[in-house]
Write a protein that holds these residues in place. Structure first.
Motif, PDB file in Angstrom:
ATOM      1  N   PHE A 119       2.881   0.312  14.258  1.00  0.00           N
ATOM      2  CA  PHE A 119       2.462  -0.357  13.025  1.00  0.00           C
ATOM      3  C   PHE A 119       3.693  -0.936  12.332  1.00  0.00           C
ATOM      4  N   PRO A 120       4.034  -2.194  12.617  1.00  0.00           N
ATOM      5  CA  PRO A 120       5.281  -2.778  12.111  1.00  0.00           C
ATOM      6  C   PRO A 120       5.340  -2.938  10.597  1.00  0.00           C
ATOM      7  N   LYS A 121       4.196  -2.955   9.913  1.00  0.00           N
ATOM      8  CA  LYS A 121       4.213  -3.047   8.446  1.00  0.00           C
ATOM      9  C   LYS A 121       4.560  -1.706   7.792  1.00  0.00           C
ATOM     10  N   ARG A 157       3.188  -4.602   3.267  1.00  0.00           N
ATOM     11  CA  ARG A 157       3.931  -3.390   3.589  1.00  0.00           C
ATOM     12  C   ARG A 157       3.087  -2.168   3.253  1.00  0.00           C
ATOM     13  N   ILE A 158       3.186  -1.157   4.078  1.00  0.00           N
ATOM     14  CA  ILE A 158       2.551   0.140   3.838  1.00  0.00           C
ATOM     15  C   ILE A 158       3.655   1.179   3.783  1.00  0.00           C
ATOM     16  N   VAL A 203       0.851  -1.191   0.000  1.00  0.00           N
ATOM     17  CA  VAL A 203       0.000   0.000   0.000  1.00  0.00           C
ATOM     18  C   VAL A 203       0.886   1.241   0.000  1.00  0.00           C
ATOM     19  N   VAL A 204       0.575   2.166  -0.870  1.00  0.00           N
ATOM     20  CA  VAL A 204       1.273   3.452  -0.903  1.00  0.00           C
ATOM     21  C   VAL A 204       0.278   4.538  -0.506  1.00  0.00           C
ATOM     22  N   LEU A 205       0.620   5.282   0.531  1.00  0.00           N
ATOM     23  CA  LEU A 205      -0.225   6.378   1.017  1.00  0.00           C
ATOM     24  C   LEU A 205       0.481   7.703   0.747  1.00  0.00           C
ATOM     25  N   PRO A 206       0.170   8.367  -0.366  1.00  0.00           N
ATOM     26  CA  PRO A 206       0.778   9.674  -0.602  1.00  0.00           C
ATOM     27  C   PRO A 206       0.212  10.712   0.361  1.00  0.00           C
ATOM     28  N   ALA A 207       1.101  11.315   1.124  1.00  0.00           N
ATOM     29  CA  ALA A 207       0.714  12.370   2.074  1.00  0.00           C
ATOM     30  C   ALA A 207       1.768  13.466   2.016  1.00  0.00           C
ATOM     31  N   VAL A 246       6.235  -7.931  -3.193  1.00  0.00           N
ATOM     32  CA  VAL A 246       4.893  -7.377  -3.409  1.00  0.00           C
ATOM     33  C   VAL A 246       4.496  -7.515  -4.876  1.00  0.00           C
ATOM     34  N   ASP A 247       3.341  -8.140  -5.115  1.00  0.00           N
ATOM     35  CA  ASP A 247       2.850  -8.371  -6.479  1.00  0.00           C
ATOM     36  C   ASP A 247       1.824  -7.336  -6.930  1.00  0.00           C
ATOM     37  N   PHE A 248       1.065  -6.795  -5.979  1.00  0.00           N
ATOM     38  CA  PHE A 248       0.016  -5.833  -6.300  1.00  0.00           C
ATOM     39  C   PHE A 248       0.154  -4.624  -5.391  1.00  0.00           C
ATOM     40  N   VAL A 249      -0.271  -3.472  -5.910  1.00  0.00           N
ATOM     41  CA  VAL A 249      -0.121  -2.223  -5.168  1.00  0.00           C
ATOM     42  C   VAL A 249      -1.467  -1.516  -5.091  1.00  0.00           C
ATOM     43  N   LEU A 250      -1.856  -1.120  -3.891  1.00  0.00           N
ATOM     44  CA  LEU A 250      -3.000  -0.239  -3.678  1.00  0.00           C
ATOM     45  C   LEU A 250      -2.473   1.157  -3.365  1.00  0.00           C
ATOM     46  N   ILE A 251      -2.964   2.132  -4.092  1.00  0.00           N
ATOM     47  CA  ILE A 251      -2.578   3.526  -3.867  1.00  0.00           C
ATOM     48  C   ILE A 251      -3.785   4.253  -3.294  1.00  0.00           C
TER      49      ILE A 251
END
Length: 234
Positions: A69-71, A49-50, A5-9, A96-101
């Motif tokens: 949050f260890p991930k 992973r985040i 997971v990618v969290l753009p902030a 990581v095979d897939f990504v959630l943005i």
């Protein structure tokens, strides 16, 4: 299925003013805005992973979440949103095979929406976005004049998360963007590169916190969550 997971902030939140970007402001005592999406995605066993993408000068503020949050990992953003997202994707482990943005400024996205996105992920050349069908009449304008009315039956209001096979993102970034291009989301880059983009139903709770008026709504939702009157784990 291994998901990152990618969290753009990485935004400065200039419309809110003050010394801190809005993502670090507390919606409830000891609960900053960005804590909510980190907490939600961290609860998914498929998420390996985040990566939280922050302005360089605010990395230390994000470190407060690492122990709980260890991930979670942190990385720095870039001058444009898509570059910040790319930095986040590159910080994900090779497994990581897939990504959630997902926009960190959408703190209350229900788990049901995230599940729908995960279930729609498949290897290949198709991405998936969360979106809501347009309910208002939508008009195209030119300056102060209305040009035409669009058929809302063919329109959706785009939200996040947006999901991609990692190999697809790699291909998109390798192709690069046209000079001067300013994509507003990764799905736009995928479309321009000739990839397919599907969609699943989003939620009104996925509202993006952008203006000061949105902050009042966020405080209201957070208080209802705390009292149990609203749930985001449906």
């Amino acid at each position: 299925m291994s998901i990152g997971v990618v969290l753009p902030a990485g935004g400065q939140g200039t419309r809110f003013g003050g010394p801190l970007p809005k993502q670090f402001l507390e919606v409830r005592p000891d609960r900053p805005l960005l804590r909510y999406p980190v907490e939600t995605f961290h609860s998914f066993p498929e998420v390996e992973r985040i990566v939280l993408v922050l302005p360089q000068e605010f990395l230390e503020d994000g470190e407060e979440l690492l122990e709980e949050f260890p991930k979670l990992r942190l990385t720095t953003g870039g001058p444009d949103r898509w570059i910040s997202v790319r930095n986040g994707v590159e910080a994900l482990p090779p497994s990581v095979d897939f990504v959630l943005i997902h926009d960190a400024a959408r703190p209350f996205t229900p788990r049901s929406v995230i599940r729908r996105c995960i279930q729609a992920l498949h290897p290949g050349d198709e991405a998936v976005i969360a979106a809501l069908p347009a309910s208002d009449t939508v008009k195209e304008v030119g300056g102060a004049k209305v040009a035409r009315t669009l058929d809302r039956n063919h329109l959706v209001l785009v939200q996040t998360p947006q999901g991609f096979p990692r190999a697809m993102l790699k291909s998109m970034y390798e192709r690069g963007l046209p000079t001067g291009a300013k994509p507003t989301d990764e799905a736009q880059i995928a479309e321009a590169a000739g990839f397919h983009v599907g969609w699943v139903k989003g939620s009104f709770l996925s509202r993006k916190i952008t203006e000061p008026e949105d902050w009042e709504w966020a405080e209201w939702v957070a208080s209802r969550l705390e009292s149990g009157k609203v749930k985001i784990d449906d």
